[in-house]
Scaffold this motif. Structure first.
Motif, PDB file in Angstrom:
ATOM      1  N   LEU A 144      -3.955  -8.795 -12.793  1.00 51.72           N
ATOM      2  CA  LEU A 144      -5.903  -8.297 -13.711  1.00 51.72           C
ATOM      3  C   LEU A 144      -6.183  -7.205 -14.121  1.00 51.72           C
ATOM      4  N   GLY A 145      -5.127  -6.440 -14.288  1.00 47.77           N
ATOM      5  CA  GLY A 145      -5.693  -5.063 -13.627  1.00 47.77           C
ATOM      6  C   GLY A 145      -5.851  -3.851 -13.205  1.00 47.77           C
ATOM      7  N   HIS A 146      -6.509  -4.488 -12.061  1.00 52.06           N
ATOM      8  CA  HIS A 146      -6.166  -3.107 -10.515  1.00 52.06           C
ATOM      9  C   HIS A 146      -6.094  -2.486 -10.293  1.00 52.06           C
ATOM     10  N   GLU A 147      -6.238  -2.147  -9.333  1.00 53.05           N
ATOM     11  CA  GLU A 147      -5.089  -1.016  -8.574  1.00 53.05           C
ATOM     12  C   GLU A 147      -5.443  -1.347  -7.270  1.00 53.05           C
ATOM     13  N   ILE A 148      -4.122  -1.704  -6.143  1.00 54.00           N
ATOM     14  CA  ILE A 148      -3.446  -1.531  -5.416  1.00 54.00           C
ATOM     15  C   ILE A 148      -3.282  -0.373  -4.527  1.00 54.00           C
ATOM     16  N   GLY A 149      -3.192  -0.736  -3.001  1.00 54.70           N
ATOM     17  CA  GLY A 149      -3.305   0.169  -2.367  1.00 54.70           C
ATOM     18  C   GLY A 149      -2.833  -0.575  -0.197  1.00 54.70           C
ATOM     19  N   LEU A 150      -2.351   1.002   0.335  1.00 55.73           N
ATOM     20  CA  LEU A 150      -2.841   0.137   1.266  1.00 55.73           C
ATOM     21  C   LEU A 150      -3.575   0.542   2.281  1.00 55.73           C
ATOM     22  N   HIS A 151      -3.575   0.101   3.029  1.00 52.35           N
ATOM     23  CA  HIS A 151      -5.051  -0.303   4.174  1.00 52.35           C
ATOM     24  C   HIS A 151      -4.142   0.046   5.596  1.00 52.35           C
ATOM     25  N   PHE A 152      -4.272   1.531   5.483  1.00 55.24           N
ATOM     26  CA  PHE A 152      -3.672   1.725   6.884  1.00 55.24           C
ATOM     27  C   PHE A 152      -4.442   1.662   8.568  1.00 55.24           C
ATOM     28  N   ASP A 153      -3.149   0.756   8.791  1.00 55.15           N
ATOM     29  CA  ASP A 153      -4.261   0.018  10.463  1.00 55.15           C
ATOM     30  C   ASP A 153      -4.411   1.319  11.723  1.00 55.15           C
ATOM     31  N   ILE A 154      -4.766   2.002  12.162  1.00 59.15           N
ATOM     32  CA  ILE A 154      -4.064   2.755  12.704  1.00 59.15           C
ATOM     33  C   ILE A 154      -4.215   2.326  14.310  1.00 59.15           C
ATOM     34  N   SER A 155      -5.275   1.226  14.766  1.00 55.17           N
ATOM     35  CA  SER A 155      -5.381   1.199  16.033  1.00 55.17           C
ATOM     36  C   SER A 155      -3.264   0.476  17.387  1.00 55.17           C
ATOM     37  N   HIS A 156      -2.539   0.451  15.852  1.00 58.86           N
ATOM     38  CA  HIS A 156      -0.606  -0.101  16.451  1.00 58.86           C
ATOM     39  C   HIS A 156      -0.584   1.384  16.896  1.00 58.86           C
ATOM     40  N   TYR A 157      -0.509   2.091  16.330  1.00 63.02           N
ATOM     41  CA  TYR A 157       0.274   3.855  16.638  1.00 63.02           C
ATOM     42  C   TYR A 157      -1.126   4.858  17.853  1.00 63.02           C
ATOM     43  N   LYS A 158       0.173   5.263  19.029  1.00 64.05           N
ATOM     44  CA  LYS A 158      -0.348   6.254  18.693  1.00 64.05           C
ATOM     45  C   LYS A 158      -0.962   7.477  18.178  1.00 64.05           C
ATOM     46  N   GLU A 159      -2.091   8.774  18.139  1.00 61.40           N
ATOM     47  CA  GLU A 159      -2.462   9.305  17.305  1.00 61.40           C
ATOM     48  C   GLU A 159      -0.747  10.225  16.602  1.00 61.40           C
ATOM     49  N   CYS A 160      -0.209  10.770  17.758  1.00 63.52           N
ATOM     50  CA  CYS A 160       0.879  11.676  17.115  1.00 63.52           C
ATOM     51  C   CYS A 160       1.828  10.980  16.246  1.00 63.52           C
ATOM     52  N   GLU A 161       1.354   9.463  16.164  1.00 69.64           N
ATOM     53  CA  GLU A 161       2.219   8.743  15.493  1.00 69.64           C
ATOM     54  C   GLU A 161       1.487   8.236  13.790  1.00 69.64           C
ATOM     55  N   PHE A 162       0.634   8.676  13.985  1.00 68.53           N
ATOM     56  CA  PHE A 162      -0.077   8.558  11.986  1.00 68.53           C
ATOM     57  C   PHE A 162       0.239   8.575  11.173  1.00 68.53           C
ATOM     58  N   GLU A 163       0.879  10.222  10.948  1.00 68.13           N
ATOM     59  CA  GLU A 163       1.546  10.285   9.719  1.00 68.13           C
ATOM     60  C   GLU A 163       3.222   9.599   9.889  1.00 68.13           C
ATOM     61  N   LYS A 164       3.860   9.577   9.927  1.00 65.43           N
ATOM     62  CA  LYS A 164       4.789   9.586  10.663  1.00 65.43           C
ATOM     63  C   LYS A 164       5.095   7.241  10.313  1.00 65.43           C
ATOM     64  N   ASN A 165       4.334   6.763  10.316  1.00 70.82           N
ATOM     65  CA  ASN A 165       3.864   5.339  10.612  1.00 70.82           C
ATOM     66  C   ASN A 165       2.927   5.033   8.792  1.00 70.82           C
ATOM     67  N   CYS A 166       1.838   5.694   8.890  1.00 72.05           N
ATOM     68  CA  CYS A 166       0.906   6.243   8.278  1.00 72.05           C
ATOM     69  C   CYS A 166       2.533   6.305   6.520  1.00 72.05           C
ATOM     70  N   LYS A 167       2.854   6.843   6.680  1.00 76.59           N
ATOM     71  CA  LYS A 167       4.287   7.259   5.480  1.00 76.59           C
ATOM     72  C   LYS A 167       5.288   6.557   5.357  1.00 76.59           C
TER      73      LYS A 167
END
Length: 216
Positions: free
Chosen positions: A66-89
């Motif tokens: 329909l012409g909209h943009e889509i992207g990732l909604h990243f739920d940080i609550s699933h991961y330890k803070e030290c793992e945010f970058e790795k799992n977000c990627k």
């Protein structure tokens, strides 16, 4: 988000999809009728919908078409803070691969305070809570089914004649695809009932013992 800086008067429509891709598609179709383009952020890791299932995959693809943009909604609550970058990627790459797009910005689900107004990218991606999208803009959200900070109507009326205006409006479609008199609590109950009915129908389709149950 990617071309807002080209304009003096900007209204960014953002939708975080926490519960239901069906609600998101309803809003996406309405926006398309009104010639409005928005950015929709979807969870990869959630119990409420599965982006790999046919129903939700097709809903998201139609929103994209329909012409909209889509992207990732990243739920940080699933991961330890030290793992945010790795799992977000990891989540972002999976989302990009599934839908054939490139994430240029992500949205956090229930972000930590330290991530708000933080200029640091996450796994190389910009995020919707960076200062240029929060401090340098008027931010408006319907989080938990109520307007935070101000209403869009008042924001527009108050700034109607200004030469420069930048607004980021966040809405969650689940609050807007049912009758207005329903409370946020009742809207969630209604959603859960619909999902339960869909699960029962799937169970009947796929499981003979369940089809034999009475009163189901």
């Amino acid at each position: 988000f990617k071309d807002y800086y080209k304009y003096k008067r900007v209204f960014i429509m953002r939708h975080d999809i926490d519960f239901c891709t069906n609600s998101a598609l309803k809003i996406a179709k309405l926006e398309n009728m009104l010639d409005v383009k928005a950015t929709y952020f979807f969870l990869v890791n959630t119990s409420f919908y599965n982006i790999y299932s046919q129903e939700h995959y097709m809903n998201i693809k139609e929103i994209l078409n329909l012409g909209h943009e889509i992207g990732l909604h990243f739920d940080i609550s699933h991961y330890k803070e030290c793992e945010f970058e790795k799992n977000c990627k990891k989540e972002a790459k999976a989302f990009e691969s599934l839908f054939g797009i490139k994430n240029h910005i992500i949205s956090f689900h229930r972000p930590l305070k330290k991530l708000l107004n933080n200029n640091k990218k996450m796994a190389g991606y910009e995020h919707t809570y960076m200062p240029k999208y929060m401090n340098d803009m008027i931010y408006c959200s319907d989080s938990q089914g109520a307007w935070l900070y101000d209403t869009p109507e008042r924001i527009i009326k108050r700034n109607l004649n200004k030469l420069e205006l930048k607004v980021q409006l966040l809405t969650h479609p689940i609050w807007w695809d049912t009758k207005n008199y329903k409370t946020p609590q009742n809207k969630i109950r209604s959603f859960l009932k619909k999902r339960y009915d869909i699960l029962k129908a799937e169970a009947k389709k796929n499981c003979k013992p369940y089809r034999k149950l009475k009163n189901e």
